[in-house]
Design a protein around this motif. Structure first.
Motif, short mmCIF file in Angstrom:
data_model
loop_
_atom_site.label_atom_id
_atom_site.label_comp_id
_atom_site.label_asym_id
_atom_site.label_seq_id
_atom_site.Cartn_x
_atom_site.Cartn_y
_atom_site.Cartn_z
N LEU A 138 -22.61 2.17 -8.97
CA LEU A 138 -21.75 1.01 -9.21
C LEU A 138 -20.69 1.28 -10.28
CD1 LEU A 138 -24.40 -1.87 -9.21
CD2 LEU A 138 -22.87 -1.19 -7.37
N ASN A 139 -20.81 2.43 -10.97
CA ASN A 139 -19.91 2.76 -12.06
C ASN A 139 -19.94 1.67 -13.14
OD1 ASN A 139 -18.14 4.50 -13.36
ND2 ASN A 139 -16.33 3.53 -12.47
N GLU A 140 -21.17 1.18 -13.43
CA GLU A 140 -21.38 0.15 -14.44
C GLU A 140 -22.37 0.65 -15.48
OE1 GLU A 140 -20.82 -3.72 -11.48
OE2 GLU A 140 -22.75 -3.33 -12.44
N GLU A 141 -22.25 0.13 -16.70
CA GLU A 141 -23.16 0.55 -17.76
C GLU A 141 -23.43 -0.61 -18.72
OE1 GLU A 141 -19.93 2.57 -20.84
OE2 GLU A 141 -20.96 3.87 -19.39
N GLU A 142 -24.57 -0.53 -19.40
CA GLU A 142 -24.94 -1.47 -20.45
C GLU A 142 -25.08 -0.69 -21.76
OE1 GLU A 142 -25.10 -4.66 -20.20
OE2 GLU A 142 -24.97 -4.89 -18.01
N VAL A 143 -24.55 -1.25 -22.86
CA VAL A 143 -24.49 -0.52 -24.13
C VAL A 143 -25.04 -1.40 -25.25
CG1 VAL A 143 -22.99 0.68 -25.76
CG2 VAL A 143 -22.43 0.72 -23.32
N SER A 144 -25.83 -0.78 -26.14
CA SER A 144 -26.28 -1.43 -27.37
C SER A 144 -26.03 -0.48 -28.54
CB SER A 144 -27.78 -1.77 -27.29
OG SER A 144 -28.00 -2.80 -26.35
N SER A 145 -25.73 -1.04 -29.72
CA SER A 145 -25.40 -0.24 -30.91
C SER A 145 -26.35 -0.58 -32.06
CB SER A 145 -23.95 -0.49 -31.34
OG SER A 145 -23.04 -0.19 -30.29
N VAL A 146 -26.48 0.37 -33.00
CA VAL A 146 -27.34 0.16 -34.16
C VAL A 146 -26.83 1.03 -35.31
CG1 VAL A 146 -28.99 1.97 -33.57
CG2 VAL A 146 -29.74 0.02 -34.94
N TYR A 147 -27.03 0.57 -36.53
CA TYR A 147 -26.71 1.36 -37.73
C TYR A 147 -27.98 1.52 -38.55
CZ TYR A 147 -24.96 2.66 -42.31
OH TYR A 147 -24.76 3.32 -43.49
N ILE A 148 -28.27 2.77 -38.97
CA ILE A 148 -29.47 3.07 -39.75
C ILE A 148 -29.07 3.28 -41.21
CG2 ILE A 148 -31.50 4.54 -39.98
CD1 ILE A 148 -31.30 3.06 -37.33
N ALA A 149 -29.56 2.41 -42.10
CA ALA A 149 -29.24 2.52 -43.53
C ALA A 149 -30.04 3.66 -44.19
CB ALA A 149 -29.55 1.20 -44.23
N ASP A 150 -29.53 4.16 -45.31
CA ASP A 150 -30.18 5.27 -46.02
C ASP A 150 -31.60 4.92 -46.47
OD1 ASP A 150 -27.96 6.86 -45.72
OD2 ASP A 150 -27.09 6.32 -47.66
N SER A 151 -31.82 3.64 -46.76
CA SER A 151 -33.13 3.24 -47.29
C SER A 151 -34.26 3.43 -46.28
CB SER A 151 -33.08 1.76 -47.72
OG SER A 151 -32.71 0.94 -46.62
#
Length: 427
Positions: free
Chosen positions: A170-183
């Motif tokens: 289908l040429n479709e995608e689902e995306v999720s993002s995350v940021y990892i802190a130093d702590s």
């Protein structure tokens, strides 16, 4: 030409497996398969120009496969085949922290409800792919795929991450993002750092020499392993073929099961597509749309082997079929519908498993050996052009089996036949 006064029939594996039927200027529902009732709409806007279209609603995974569109007027008939691929895009990826591993944080990306198997990929903030651990993919009770992808994130690596799940059809995608802190990253004490540094200094003297020796040994082993693998594959395939030859059976074609557009030789050893411009068959309902014919022999135990000559054919199906008095039951060539077969179609070799399996062959087969071991639940195919193994089905067969042959869907005077060949006894 106009199709307003023609019969237009959409059907699956058999002519009587009706998906939708238009005849005498209106839709005909009594012959329609129950699974399609209330789900089809025949679009008539282009009928006057000879264009027809069928809309299927509430689509299901079981609707994937081959369809045929059949036109018939008072004077002639014709049909075309197409393959429907069903595809589903799943849920938005869920990213979670699972713990610590190898000095970093173990990140897991999960998503479900996909078909076919999706592609899973971790990327950094710039969109560059990140190396991850081998992912897992499995099917749920609805036949849809669930996927898991694992990434180990260290303190010095990129901490802005995205997980992308992509459906390539289908040429479709689902995306999720995350940021990892130093702590979130584990801290290392100064004593541990000093000890590690001393150990590295000691090992630094021996590592270059060790790497050199290991590389040399590894190259020698790889070269020997490749030679042994090639020899084993060639030897084992040849050994199995010689063993299979002891179980050769004299397979003949059953004329009564042949599609009306097939020509079967008098000795019942060859079959090809007849010239489709010839006289219209009297009964199109006796076999399915694959223009197939079954062997006369029936197998419900033991081992059996036969060979088929292909010559330079560009389209064919070979395998076995489950015997049943009700052929209506078999709607497509797949194990769940009573067929175990391989095919050449549009230059591509495939095993007709569920899902389909693409086969790579080094030498184009002009003759194929078929070996059925009923008790072991194995049906194997061999390329006799180079004595190589093509594919093996492993299945608990449901009853009596019969050889299955289909020379294609297009008939012409130049079309080569499928021919059952005598087997050389290597014993």
């Amino acid at each position: 030409m106009s199709a307003e006064n023609m019969e237009v029939r959409w059907y699956r594996a058999q002519f009587s497996s009706v998906v939708h039927l238009y005849r005498e200027g209106k839709d005909q529902y009594p012959e329609q398969m129950s699974e399609y009732r209330g789900r089809t709409e025949f679009l008539k806007e282009g009928l006057a120009d000879g264009r027809v279209a069928l809309r299927i609603g509430n689509i299901r995974l079981s609707n994937s496969g081959l369809y045929a569109c059949f036109f018939r007027s008072e004077f002639s008939y014709q049909e075309a085949a197409l393959e429907l691929q069903v595809s589903v895009s799943g849920t938005n990826p869920l990213i979670s922290i699972e713990g610590y591993q190898d000095g970093g944080i173990q990140m897991v990306c999960r998503s479900g409800g996909w078909y076919p198997e999706p592609q899973s990929l971790w990327k950094d903030l710039k969109g560059q792919p990140l190396p991850s651990l081998p992912g897992k993919c499995f099917r749920d009770e609805n036949g849809l795929f669930q996927t898991e992808s694992v990434l180990i994130v260290t303190e010095n690596s990129n901490q802005n991450l995205t997980c992308t799940i992509r459906n390539n059809i289908l040429n479709e995608e689902e995306v999720s993002s995350v940021y990892i802190a130093d702590s979130f990253f584990p801290k290392v004490s100064h004593v541990t750092v000093i000890r590690l540094s001393l150990n590295l200094l000691v090992l630094g003297f021996f590592i270059p020499l060790l790497i050199y020796c290991l590389r040399k040994q590894h190259k020698e082993k790889d070269s020997l392993r490749c030679k042994l693998k090639d020899f084993e594959e060639k030897y084992l395939a040849g050994f199995v073929l010689r063993k299979a030859g002891r179980f050769a059976v004299n397979v003949t074609l059953d004329q009564e099961t042949a599609h009306p557009e097939l020509w079967v030789s008098k000795n019942l050893k060859s079959v090809k597509c007849a010239d489709i411009t010839g006289e219209q068959p009297k009964d199109l309902d006796i076999v399915d749309s694959y223009r197939c014919v079954l062997g006369s022999e029936r197998f419900n135990s033991g081992r059996h082997y036969w060979e088929v000559e292909l010559k330079n054919k560009t389209m064919w199906h070979l395998g076995v079929s489950a015997e049943s008095e009700n052929r209506e039951r078999y709607k497509s060539i797949a194990p769940e519908d009573g067929y175990w077969a391989i095919r050449l179609w549009n230059g591509e070799y495939k095993a007709l498993s569920t899902p389909r399996t693409t086969i790579t062959v080094e030498t184009k087969p002009t003759r194929v050996g078929i070996f059925l071991d009923y008790e072991a639940g194995e049906l194997s195919f061999y390329n006799l052009s180079d004595d190589s193994h093509i594919y093996t089905f492993r299945y608990s067969f449901p009853g009596t089996l019969r050889p299955f042959f289909s020379p294609g869907i297009h008939g012409s005077k130049e079309d080569a036949p499928l021919t059952i060949c005598p087997v050389i006894d290597w014993q």
